[in-house]
Design a protein around this motif. Sequence first.
Motif, PDB file in Angstrom:
ATOM      1  N   ASP A 119       0.823  -1.207   0.000  1.00 47.20           N
ATOM      2  CA  ASP A 119       0.000   0.000   0.000  1.00 47.20           C
ATOM      3  C   ASP A 119       0.862   1.264   0.000  1.00 47.20           C
ATOM      4  N   GLY A 120       2.123   1.125   0.335  1.00 45.21           N
ATOM      5  CA  GLY A 120       3.061   2.229   0.322  1.00 45.21           C
ATOM      6  C   GLY A 120       4.471   1.675   0.284  1.00 45.21           C
ATOM      7  N   ILE A 121       5.425   2.519  -0.096  1.00 46.49           N
ATOM      8  CA  ILE A 121       6.798   2.056  -0.317  1.00 46.49           C
ATOM      9  C   ILE A 121       7.776   2.960   0.418  1.00 46.49           C
ATOM     10  N   ILE A 122       8.755   2.354   1.074  1.00 43.88           N
ATOM     11  CA  ILE A 122       9.887   3.076   1.642  1.00 43.88           C
ATOM     12  C   ILE A 122      11.145   2.595   0.920  1.00 43.88           C
ATOM     13  N   TYR A 123      11.876   3.528   0.327  1.00 42.89           N
ATOM     14  CA  TYR A 123      13.145   3.217  -0.339  1.00 42.89           C
ATOM     15  C   TYR A 123      14.245   3.680   0.611  1.00 42.89           C
ATOM     16  N   THR A 124      15.083   2.745   1.038  1.00 45.15           N
ATOM     17  CA  THR A 124      16.140   3.085   1.988  1.00 45.15           C
ATOM     18  C   THR A 124      17.491   2.598   1.479  1.00 45.15           C
ATOM     19  N   THR A 125      18.554   3.285   1.898  1.00 44.94           N
ATOM     20  CA  THR A 125      19.897   2.926   1.448  1.00 44.94           C
ATOM     21  C   THR A 125      20.867   2.864   2.623  1.00 44.94           C
ATOM     22  N   MET A 126      21.970   2.161   2.414  1.00 42.34           N
ATOM     23  CA  MET A 126      23.080   2.161   3.362  1.00 42.34           C
ATOM     24  C   MET A 126      23.940   3.372   3.047  1.00 42.34           C
ATOM     25  N   GLY A 127      24.037   4.280   3.999  1.00 43.44           N
ATOM     26  CA  GLY A 127      24.830   5.479   3.780  1.00 43.44           C
ATOM     27  C   GLY A 127      24.028   6.527   3.026  1.00 43.44           C
ATOM     28  N   LEU A 128      24.057   7.748   3.520  1.00 38.94           N
ATOM     29  CA  LEU A 128      23.327   8.840   2.885  1.00 38.94           C
ATOM     30  C   LEU A 128      23.803   9.015   1.449  1.00 38.94           C
ATOM     31  N   ARG A 129      22.857   9.034   0.532  1.00 31.96           N
ATOM     32  CA  ARG A 129      23.216   9.211  -0.882  1.00 31.96           C
ATOM     33  C   ARG A 129      22.007   9.734  -1.650  1.00 31.96           C
ATOM     34  N   GLN A 130      22.248  10.180  -2.869  1.00 32.46           N
ATOM     35  CA  GLN A 130      21.186  10.576  -3.778  1.00 32.46           C
ATOM     36  C   GLN A 130      20.983   9.455  -4.776  1.00 32.46           C
ATOM     37  N   VAL A 131      19.738   9.076  -5.010  1.00 30.41           N
ATOM     38  CA  VAL A 131      19.446   7.903  -5.837  1.00 30.41           C
ATOM     39  C   VAL A 131      18.490   8.254  -6.964  1.00 30.41           C
ATOM     40  N   PRO A 132      18.688   7.633  -8.140  1.00 32.36           N
ATOM     41  CA  PRO A 132      17.672   7.738  -9.198  1.00 32.36           C
ATOM     42  C   PRO A 132      16.497   6.851  -8.814  1.00 32.36           C
ATOM     43  N   LEU A 133      15.311   7.404  -8.823  1.00 32.92           N
ATOM     44  CA  LEU A 133      14.143   6.679  -8.335  1.00 32.92           C
ATOM     45  C   LEU A 133      13.359   6.102  -9.511  1.00 32.92           C
ATOM     46  N   PRO A 134      13.179   4.767  -9.561  1.00 35.69           N
ATOM     47  CA  PRO A 134      12.375   4.169 -10.640  1.00 35.69           C
ATOM     48  C   PRO A 134      10.957   4.741 -10.654  1.00 35.69           C
ATOM     49  N   GLU A 135      10.475   5.095 -11.837  1.00 37.02           N
ATOM     50  CA  GLU A 135       9.174   5.754 -11.962  1.00 37.02           C
ATOM     51  C   GLU A 135       8.041   4.891 -11.409  1.00 37.02           C
ATOM     52  N   LYS A 136       8.176   3.580 -11.530  1.00 33.16           N
ATOM     53  CA  LYS A 136       7.101   2.697 -11.070  1.00 33.16           C
ATOM     54  C   LYS A 136       6.800   2.871  -9.587  1.00 33.16           C
ATOM     55  N   LEU A 137       7.816   3.236  -8.817  1.00 34.14           N
ATOM     56  CA  LEU A 137       7.607   3.386  -7.380  1.00 34.14           C
ATOM     57  C   LEU A 137       6.663   4.535  -7.068  1.00 34.14           C
ATOM     58  N   LEU A 138       6.578   5.491  -7.978  1.00 27.56           N
ATOM     59  CA  LEU A 138       5.783   6.691  -7.719  1.00 27.56           C
ATOM     60  C   LEU A 138       4.301   6.478  -7.990  1.00 27.56           C
ATOM     61  N   ASN A 139       3.926   5.267  -8.419  1.00 25.36           N
ATOM     62  CA  ASN A 139       2.507   4.968  -8.603  1.00 25.36           C
ATOM     63  C   ASN A 139       1.809   4.696  -7.280  1.00 25.36           C
ATOM     64  N   LEU A 140       2.589   4.572  -6.207  1.00 23.90           N
ATOM     65  CA  LEU A 140       2.069   4.354  -4.861  1.00 23.90           C
ATOM     66  C   LEU A 140       2.651   5.424  -3.941  1.00 23.90           C
ATOM     67  N   PRO A 141       2.048   5.627  -2.758  1.00 26.43           N
ATOM     68  CA  PRO A 141       2.698   6.510  -1.783  1.00 26.43           C
ATOM     69  C   PRO A 141       4.130   6.044  -1.531  1.00 26.43           C
ATOM     70  N   CYS A 142       5.087   6.948  -1.650  1.00 25.81           N
ATOM     71  CA  CYS A 142       6.503   6.573  -1.590  1.00 25.81           C
ATOM     72  C   CYS A 142       7.265   7.605  -0.765  1.00 25.81           C
ATOM     73  N   VAL A 143       8.191   7.118   0.045  1.00 23.79           N
ATOM     74  CA  VAL A 143       9.030   7.993   0.857  1.00 23.79           C
ATOM     75  C   VAL A 143      10.441   7.404   0.891  1.00 23.79           C
ATOM     76  N   LEU A 144      11.437   8.271   0.987  1.00 21.93           N
ATOM     77  CA  LEU A 144      12.832   7.833   1.023  1.00 21.93           C
ATOM     78  C   LEU A 144      13.358   7.934   2.455  1.00 21.93           C
ATOM     79  N   ALA A 145      14.111   6.929   2.865  1.00 26.72           N
ATOM     80  CA  ALA A 145      14.690   6.894   4.211  1.00 26.72           C
ATOM     81  C   ALA A 145      16.196   6.781   4.095  1.00 26.72           C
ATOM     82  N   ASN A 146      16.908   7.776   4.614  1.00 27.50           N
ATOM     83  CA  ASN A 146      18.368   7.819   4.593  1.00 27.50           C
ATOM     84  C   ASN A 146      18.923   8.047   3.190  1.00 27.50           C
ATOM     85  N   CYS A 147      18.107   8.618   2.318  1.00 34.49           N
ATOM     86  CA  CYS A 147      18.567   8.956   0.966  1.00 34.49           C
ATOM     87  C   CYS A 147      17.658  10.041   0.393  1.00 34.49           C
TER      88      CYS A 147
END
Length: 335
Positions: A119-147
Amino acid sequence: MASLKDVAKLANVSLMTVSRALNSPERLKPETLSRVQSAIDATNYVPDLSAKKIRGAHAIAKTIGVLALDTVTTPFSVEITLSIEETARAHGWNSFVVNMFSDDSPENMVDLLLSHRPDGIIYTTMGLRQVPLPEKLLNLPCVLANCESLHQQVASYIPDDEQGQYAAVRALLSAGYRRPLCLHLPAAHLATVRRRKGLEQACREAGVAPETLGHYYMAFGDEHYRDIPAVVQAHIHQQKPLFDSVICGNDRIAFMVYQTLMAQGLRIPEDVAVIGYDNMVGIGDLFLPPLSTVQLPHYEIGRLSALHIIEGKAHRDVIKVDSPLLLRQSMNAVK
């Protein structure tokens, strides 16, 4: 794994009856429901939550899908994913994690994540960084954690590295130290750039010119932690350090500094103060003396990210989470 058909066969009922026992048990006669439940127990049948969700079944807990890039390679990921899980459960939600490594196909991993119908997505990474976000993830509520998102404007919860380093250096300088040796993480790291800003602000406020301090940037790669002793030794002449303190890019660097100083017969903090960064899980208090450091707020980042999904927040801001200073015995309160 047992199927719905296995349960129906053992209970001698139709598939529809088993489905009703799972989704609308009040519609069955007590004796029929009891027979189906006994068959479920006997076969160890586990309902397919994603299939139930597709069919529109009621009272199914909502789910957060976590796409975790490289996070299983560090103990800090435990705090992020644990916090997401605990927060989800506390609010009647579920969560699951799909781990993605640097050599994985992002498209395949995203498809795997979405196949579970979160129902929602959290994209998280090891180490603070900037990431290219796949467009498909944006079809649902999405939030980034540590990036942070490299291109789209997406809500993000990240450590306030500038504030954390500022607090640490300000405390160090307020205690009377004026000649710190600064051992940074690799210069290209996003956290390194922001922590350097916090360091410089604290120095200027204390009347210390940051450019006059000794600065060393570690090369990228874990093998380069072994370079730290030589850097420290180069600033020690005849067992007398040219610095009165060491500001370490993380606690692993601080560990190498401890070993080097002790091997030179220097005492912490009597001769040299040491301050780290990260508060490595289960490690800070094991330093002798215990290491003063900055807490990376990974647990709080996980909690806030989960609440963002659960509470249906709509903002797309980058939220900086406070990184508290943990003062221990590796730095004198007054010098």
